[in-house]
Write a protein that holds these residues in place. Structure first.
Motif, PDB file in Angstrom:
ATOM      1  N   PRO A 171       6.791  -4.149   0.448  1.00 27.68           N
ATOM      2  CA  PRO A 171       5.539  -4.190   1.220  1.00 27.68           C
ATOM      3  C   PRO A 171       5.770  -3.767   2.668  1.00 27.68           C
ATOM      4  O   PRO A 171       6.680  -4.281   3.334  1.00 27.68           O
ATOM      5  CB  PRO A 171       5.117  -5.660   1.115  1.00 27.68           C
ATOM      6  CG  PRO A 171       5.743  -6.135  -0.162  1.00 27.68           C
ATOM      7  CD  PRO A 171       7.065  -5.428  -0.231  1.00 27.68           C
ATOM      8  N   ALA A 213     -10.639  -1.649  -5.888  1.00 32.32           N
ATOM      9  CA  ALA A 213      -9.197  -1.867  -6.000  1.00 32.32           C
ATOM     10  C   ALA A 213      -8.512  -0.601  -6.513  1.00 32.32           C
ATOM     11  O   ALA A 213      -7.486  -0.163  -5.963  1.00 32.32           O
ATOM     12  CB  ALA A 213      -8.908  -3.049  -6.917  1.00 32.32           C
ATOM     13  N   LEU A 265      -5.727   1.535  -4.399  1.00 30.97           N
ATOM     14  CA  LEU A 265      -4.381   1.582  -4.974  1.00 30.97           C
ATOM     15  C   LEU A 265      -3.974   2.980  -5.413  1.00 30.97           C
ATOM     16  O   LEU A 265      -2.782   3.227  -5.677  1.00 30.97           O
ATOM     17  CB  LEU A 265      -4.293   0.614  -6.152  1.00 30.97           C
ATOM     18  CG  LEU A 265      -4.189  -0.851  -5.745  1.00 30.97           C
ATOM     19  CD1 LEU A 265      -4.598  -1.770  -6.879  1.00 30.97           C
ATOM     20  CD2 LEU A 265      -2.765  -1.175  -5.290  1.00 30.97           C
ATOM     21  N   GLU A 268      -8.575  -9.149  -0.278  1.00 27.79           N
ATOM     22  CA  GLU A 268      -7.754  -9.339  -1.467  1.00 27.79           C
ATOM     23  C   GLU A 268      -7.232  -8.012  -1.995  1.00 27.79           C
ATOM     24  O   GLU A 268      -6.093  -7.910  -2.466  1.00 27.79           O
ATOM     25  CB  GLU A 268      -8.572 -10.042  -2.547  1.00 27.79           C
ATOM     26  CG  GLU A 268      -8.982 -11.470  -2.206  1.00 27.79           C
ATOM     27  CD  GLU A 268     -10.237 -11.553  -1.351  1.00 27.79           C
ATOM     28  OE1 GLU A 268     -10.759 -10.467  -0.960  1.00 27.79           O
ATOM     29  OE2 GLU A 268     -10.680 -12.671  -1.060  1.00 27.79           O
ATOM     30  N   ILE A 269      -8.051  -6.967  -1.891  1.00 32.18           N
ATOM     31  CA  ILE A 269      -7.635  -5.645  -2.358  1.00 32.18           C
ATOM     32  C   ILE A 269      -6.514  -5.100  -1.479  1.00 32.18           C
ATOM     33  O   ILE A 269      -5.529  -4.532  -1.985  1.00 32.18           O
ATOM     34  CB  ILE A 269      -8.839  -4.697  -2.386  1.00 32.18           C
ATOM     35  CG1 ILE A 269      -9.815  -5.120  -3.487  1.00 32.18           C
ATOM     36  CG2 ILE A 269      -8.400  -3.249  -2.569  1.00 32.18           C
ATOM     37  CD1 ILE A 269     -11.145  -4.412  -3.449  1.00 32.18           C
ATOM     38  N   ARG A 280      -4.339  -6.842   0.199  1.00 26.86           N
ATOM     39  CA  ARG A 280      -3.128  -7.601  -0.117  1.00 26.86           C
ATOM     40  C   ARG A 280      -2.486  -7.067  -1.400  1.00 26.86           C
ATOM     41  O   ARG A 280      -1.266  -6.881  -1.458  1.00 26.86           O
ATOM     42  CB  ARG A 280      -3.437  -9.092  -0.259  1.00 26.86           C
ATOM     43  CG  ARG A 280      -2.214  -9.925  -0.637  1.00 26.86           C
ATOM     44  CD  ARG A 280      -2.533 -11.397  -0.714  1.00 26.86           C
ATOM     45  NE  ARG A 280      -2.781 -11.960   0.604  1.00 26.86           N
ATOM     46  CZ  ARG A 280      -1.816 -12.374   1.424  1.00 26.86           C
ATOM     47  NH1 ARG A 280      -0.532 -12.254   1.069  1.00 26.86           N
ATOM     48  NH2 ARG A 280      -2.127 -12.881   2.600  1.00 26.86           N
ATOM     49  N   ALA A 281      -3.300  -6.790  -2.416  1.00 23.50           N
ATOM     50  CA  ALA A 281      -2.770  -6.259  -3.668  1.00 23.50           C
ATOM     51  C   ALA A 281      -2.111  -4.897  -3.446  1.00 23.50           C
ATOM     52  O   ALA A 281      -1.049  -4.606  -4.014  1.00 23.50           O
ATOM     53  CB  ALA A 281      -3.881  -6.157  -4.704  1.00 23.50           C
ATOM     54  N   ALA A 282      -2.742  -4.051  -2.632  1.00 23.57           N
ATOM     55  CA  ALA A 282      -2.171  -2.737  -2.344  1.00 23.57           C
ATOM     56  C   ALA A 282      -0.846  -2.873  -1.610  1.00 23.57           C
ATOM     57  O   ALA A 282       0.136  -2.178  -1.927  1.00 23.57           O
ATOM     58  CB  ALA A 282      -3.166  -1.918  -1.522  1.00 23.57           C
ATOM     59  N   TRP A 283      -0.795  -3.744  -0.628  1.00 28.29           N
ATOM     60  CA  TRP A 283       0.423  -4.006   0.152  1.00 28.29           C
ATOM     61  C   TRP A 283       1.550  -4.463  -0.767  1.00 28.29           C
ATOM     62  O   TRP A 283       2.678  -3.962  -0.699  1.00 28.29           O
ATOM     63  CB  TRP A 283       0.076  -5.054   1.201  1.00 28.29           C
ATOM     64  CG  TRP A 283       1.159  -5.580   2.070  1.00 28.29           C
ATOM     65  CD1 TRP A 283       1.927  -4.872   2.948  1.00 28.29           C
ATOM     66  CD2 TRP A 283       1.553  -6.952   2.203  1.00 28.29           C
ATOM     67  NE1 TRP A 283       2.782  -5.726   3.622  1.00 28.29           N
ATOM     68  CE2 TRP A 283       2.564  -6.997   3.175  1.00 28.29           C
ATOM     69  CE3 TRP A 283       1.130  -8.136   1.597  1.00 28.29           C
ATOM     70  CZ2 TRP A 283       3.180  -8.190   3.555  1.00 28.29           C
ATOM     71  CZ3 TRP A 283       1.731  -9.323   1.972  1.00 28.29           C
ATOM     72  CH2 TRP A 283       2.743  -9.352   2.931  1.00 28.29           C
ATOM     73  N   GLU A 284       1.244  -5.397  -1.652  1.00 29.37           N
ATOM     74  CA  GLU A 284       2.258  -5.913  -2.572  1.00 29.37           C
ATOM     75  C   GLU A 284       2.707  -4.855  -3.573  1.00 29.37           C
ATOM     76  O   GLU A 284       3.836  -4.903  -4.082  1.00 29.37           O
ATOM     77  CB  GLU A 284       1.726  -7.143  -3.295  1.00 29.37           C
ATOM     78  CG  GLU A 284       1.529  -8.347  -2.374  1.00 29.37           C
ATOM     79  CD  GLU A 284       0.847  -9.520  -3.045  1.00 29.37           C
ATOM     80  OE1 GLU A 284       0.270  -9.323  -4.145  1.00 29.37           O
ATOM     81  OE2 GLU A 284       0.883 -10.633  -2.464  1.00 29.37           O
ATOM     82  N   ALA A 285       1.834  -3.875  -3.856  1.00 32.73           N
ATOM     83  CA  ALA A 285       2.153  -2.817  -4.813  1.00 32.73           C
ATOM     84  C   ALA A 285       2.916  -1.648  -4.181  1.00 32.73           C
ATOM     85  O   ALA A 285       3.301  -0.714  -4.892  1.00 32.73           O
ATOM     86  CB  ALA A 285       0.875  -2.297  -5.465  1.00 32.73           C
TER      87      ALA A 285
END
Length: 242
Positions: A6, A87, A91, A117-118, A120-125
């Motif tokens: 990340p 999302a 992504l 939330e989206i 955060r998901a992108a960052w984690e991905a």
């Protein structure tokens, strides 16, 4: 490809005037693209929420992407999102770059559409998150902003991907530094990471790994409260010139 961890590039810069265009990608945006590990034509998602999704800005960013060999998509939330699958839209990029403007308005609109939330998901991905000014403050717990008027105020409802506060434009706006120091000393802001114009901070996960600048001058700083004295103490970071 995605970044191997990340990554956030939080800045007070990124755009430079083009030779034949209004804007070009500066070294800070190019750094974000490099950190993404993208091969071929990188994909950059430009987010202009803080400036009301101004279409003329979108056009200039699109043109900058053409010059740089980067595929640019604009995530417009006005008058409505471009897709029901936000999302998937986010992504599907290597870098998200958030432009400046009103961080208070940006955070309010993002909350309505579930963008926090989206992101955060992108960052984690492994999608690299970056931006300038409001597009920097948004990744932190909060910071100092002119969203409400010329007298600077504190916001504390940032996304909190980075567990610090943010200070931008420290060398170009006279009230930034004293307002940040006062807020840190009073406890309104936590440990605060600050950038002069043209400077940026690179994080892997929540760890600050490097301060950089696309200009010959300008720095980056840590401001935190000295518990013994109750005063804010500012310490410069070492800065690598891009």
């Amino acid at each position: 490809m995605a970044a191997d961890q990340p990554t956030i590039v939080a800045t007070s810069g990124g755009w430079v005037r083009g030779e034949r265009t209004e804007l070009e990608f500066g070294p800070l945006i190019r750094l974000a693209l490099d950190l993404s590990g993208a091969t071929g034509r990188p994909r950059l998602c430009h987010v202009g929420t803080a400036n009301g999704d101004n279409r003329s800005t979108n056009a200039m960013v699109n043109e900058a992407g053409r010059v740089a060999g980067v595929d640019v998509s604009n995530l417009n939330l006005f008058p409505m999102p471009p897709t029901e699958d936000l999302a998937g839209f986010v992504l599907d990029h290597d870098v998200v770059w958030v432009n400046g403007g009103s961080v208070a308005n940006l955070l309010a609109v993002w909350q309505v559409h579930g963008l926090g939330e989206i992101m955060r998901a992108a960052w984690e991905a492994g999608v690299v998150l970056g931006g300038v000014s409001a597009g920097s403050i948004c990744w932190y717990t909060g910071g100092v902003t002119d969203s409400f008027g010329p007298n600077l105020r504190v916001v504390t409802n940032g996304l909190g991907l980075l567990p610090y506060s943010s200070g931008v434009h420290l060398d170009s706006e006279a009230q930034r530094r004293p307002t940040i120091h006062e807020a840190v000393a009073s406890g309104k802001l936590s440990e605060t990471h600050c950038t002069d114009d043209g400077a940026g901070l690179v994080y892997h996960g929540t760890r600050l790994v490097e301060a950089v600048s696309e200009r010959p001058r300008g720095g980056a700083y840590l401001v935190r409260r000295d518990e013994a004295t109750g005063e804010a103490v500012e310490t410069p970071f070492d800065v690598r010139r891009l």
